[in-house]
Design a protein around this motif. Structure first.
Motif, PDB file in Angstrom:
ATOM      1  N   GLY A  94       0.791  -1.228   0.000  1.00  0.00           N
ATOM      2  CA  GLY A  94       0.000   0.000   0.000  1.00  0.00           C
ATOM      3  C   GLY A  94       0.816   1.267   0.000  1.00  0.00           C
ATOM      4  O   GLY A  94       0.263   2.359   0.171  1.00  0.00           O
ATOM      5  N   ASN A  95       2.138   1.150  -0.233  1.00  0.00           N
ATOM      6  CA  ASN A  95       3.009   2.318  -0.210  1.00  0.00           C
ATOM      7  C   ASN A  95       3.622   2.630  -1.574  1.00  0.00           C
ATOM      8  O   ASN A  95       4.567   3.412  -1.656  1.00  0.00           O
ATOM      9  N   GLY A  96       3.103   1.999  -2.623  1.00  0.00           N
ATOM     10  CA  GLY A  96       3.591   2.272  -3.967  1.00  0.00           C
ATOM     11  C   GLY A  96       5.074   1.971  -4.101  1.00  0.00           C
ATOM     12  O   GLY A  96       5.552   0.912  -3.671  1.00  0.00           O
ATOM     13  N   PRO A  97       5.857   2.892  -4.680  1.00  0.00           N
ATOM     14  CA  PRO A  97       7.297   2.664  -4.862  1.00  0.00           C
ATOM     15  C   PRO A  97       8.079   2.510  -3.564  1.00  0.00           C
ATOM     16  O   PRO A  97       9.232   2.073  -3.594  1.00  0.00           O
ATOM     17  N   LYS A  98       7.474   2.834  -2.428  1.00  0.00           N
ATOM     18  CA  LYS A  98       8.172   2.716  -1.153  1.00  0.00           C
ATOM     19  C   LYS A  98       7.975   1.354  -0.487  1.00  0.00           C
ATOM     20  O   LYS A  98       8.533   1.116   0.586  1.00  0.00           O
ATOM     21  N   ASP A  99       7.187   0.472  -1.094  1.00  0.00           N
ATOM     22  CA  ASP A  99       7.062  -0.877  -0.535  1.00  0.00           C
ATOM     23  C   ASP A  99       8.416  -1.575  -0.558  1.00  0.00           C
ATOM     24  O   ASP A  99       9.182  -1.459  -1.517  1.00  0.00           O
ATOM     25  N   GLY A 130      12.534   1.704  -7.110  1.00  0.00           N
ATOM     26  CA  GLY A 130      12.797   1.610  -5.676  1.00  0.00           C
ATOM     27  C   GLY A 130      11.913   0.648  -4.923  1.00  0.00           C
ATOM     28  O   GLY A 130      12.109   0.425  -3.724  1.00  0.00           O
ATOM     29  N   ARG A 131      10.962   0.040  -5.595  1.00  0.00           N
ATOM     30  CA  ARG A 131      10.032  -0.880  -4.941  1.00  0.00           C
ATOM     31  C   ARG A 131      10.619  -2.288  -4.886  1.00  0.00           C
ATOM     32  O   ARG A 131      11.323  -2.712  -5.807  1.00  0.00           O
TER      33      ARG A 131
END
Length: 303
Positions: A94-99, A130-131
């Motif tokens: 649920g954090n997009g590219p920050k997963d 970055g994911r």
């Protein structure tokens, strides 16, 4: 045939299986969705089932969110037994590219202690966004190889990467060395669409095989296989899916996806995967046994 689905969220729904044998039982970890009615817990989580024969499974618990990085949800476990404990590598959601990938350890199969440095890994480089999701790990050349899916900078193409850590490192943040400056496997075949994800690793006489999911969910997602000498450079074994989606009317007509390769103590190998026939309203888990030919490196589905 095994068809398992967790019903704790108000529907038949289990995705992303990972299976180990520990303390005389089989343990299966899998993704479960938020409750339909919005009640707590309201994010993705990891269900836990146990079995004595690989066929009949009983839900025995779940991992609920404990830390701030799990608040939006977490899922897609990869599991391995090392030094008398179950190590789970899973992703935030649920954090997009920050997963990113996280790590936890259990000595009873049900209760997990989170790595205090979580999240432990996300990729770098201008070839990805970055994911890091869909972790699977395998011991190779005295290191733990971590395979993950990431996306291109535009977030459109899903592809594979790899990192390694020393077996005595504790597997925390800072222990991992990214081993690729570009994707080690990205979609190129028509049936793979825009996605290769869910690496499922197996070792055969020093070579590493990667079973993988091609195409996004219900496109349909199907399962292919690639092989590597070093765990970094992979070549496909087939141009068509090893395990396709089912025929119209079958339980997995919408897809056969997100594999996990489990080798039992008798060296028999089983490919666990998810499927459905309603475009994702429900999800079930099943498995097929894998046989080997051509000196033990070419997998086939036992019927």
């Amino acid at each position: 045939m095994m068809h398992y689905a967790d019903t704790s969220r108000g529907r038949h729904y289990s995705k992303d299986p990972a299976v180990v044998k520990y303390a005389g039982r089989y343990w299966m970890y899998y993704s479960i969705p938020p409750h339909r009615d919005g009640r707590e817990p309201d994010g993705w989580a990891i269900g836990i089932a146990a079995s004595d024969d690989l066929k009949m499974w009983e839900r025995v618990g779940e991992m609920a969110a404990e830390q701030a990085y799990e608040a939006n949800g977490f899922c897609a476990p990869g599991a391995i037994v090392l030094d008398g404990a179950i190590h789970l590598f899973y992703q935030t959601y649920g954090n997009g590219p920050k997963d990113a990938i996280c790590h936890a350890v259990s000595h009873d199969g049900i209760h997990f202690e989170r790595n205090r440095t979580n999240p432990i890994f996300s990729p770098t480089g201008d070839w990805n966004n970055g994911r890091a999701i869909d972790a699977d790990v395998i011991v190779h050349e005295d290191k733990l190889f971590l395979y993950f899916a990431t996306r291109d900078p535009l977030g459109e193409i899903q592809m594979q990467g790899v990192a390694t850590a020393s077996l005595d490192s504790g597997f925390g943040a800072g222990a991992w060395t990214q081993r690729c400056e570009e994707s080690i496997l990205r979609p190129t075949l028509p049936w793979e669409g825009q996605c290769i994800e869910a690496a499922a690793m197996c070792k055969r006489d020093g070579k590493l095989l990667m079973f993988y999911a091609g195409a996004y969910n219900n496109c349909p997602q199907q399962i292919g296989c690639a092989i590597s000498e070093d765990g970094i450079r992979f070549e496909r074994l087939f141009t068509e899916p090893l395990l396709p989606n089912g025929e119209p009317g079958s339980w997995n007509s919408s897809e056969s996806g997100h594999p996990f390769l489990f080798e039992d103590e008798d060296q028999r190998t089983y490919l666990f995967y998810q499927g459905n026939n309603d475009n994702g309203k429900t999800w079930y888990l099943s498995f097929v046994e894998i046989g080997w030919e051509d000196n033990g490196f070419i997998p086939f589905i036992k019927r």
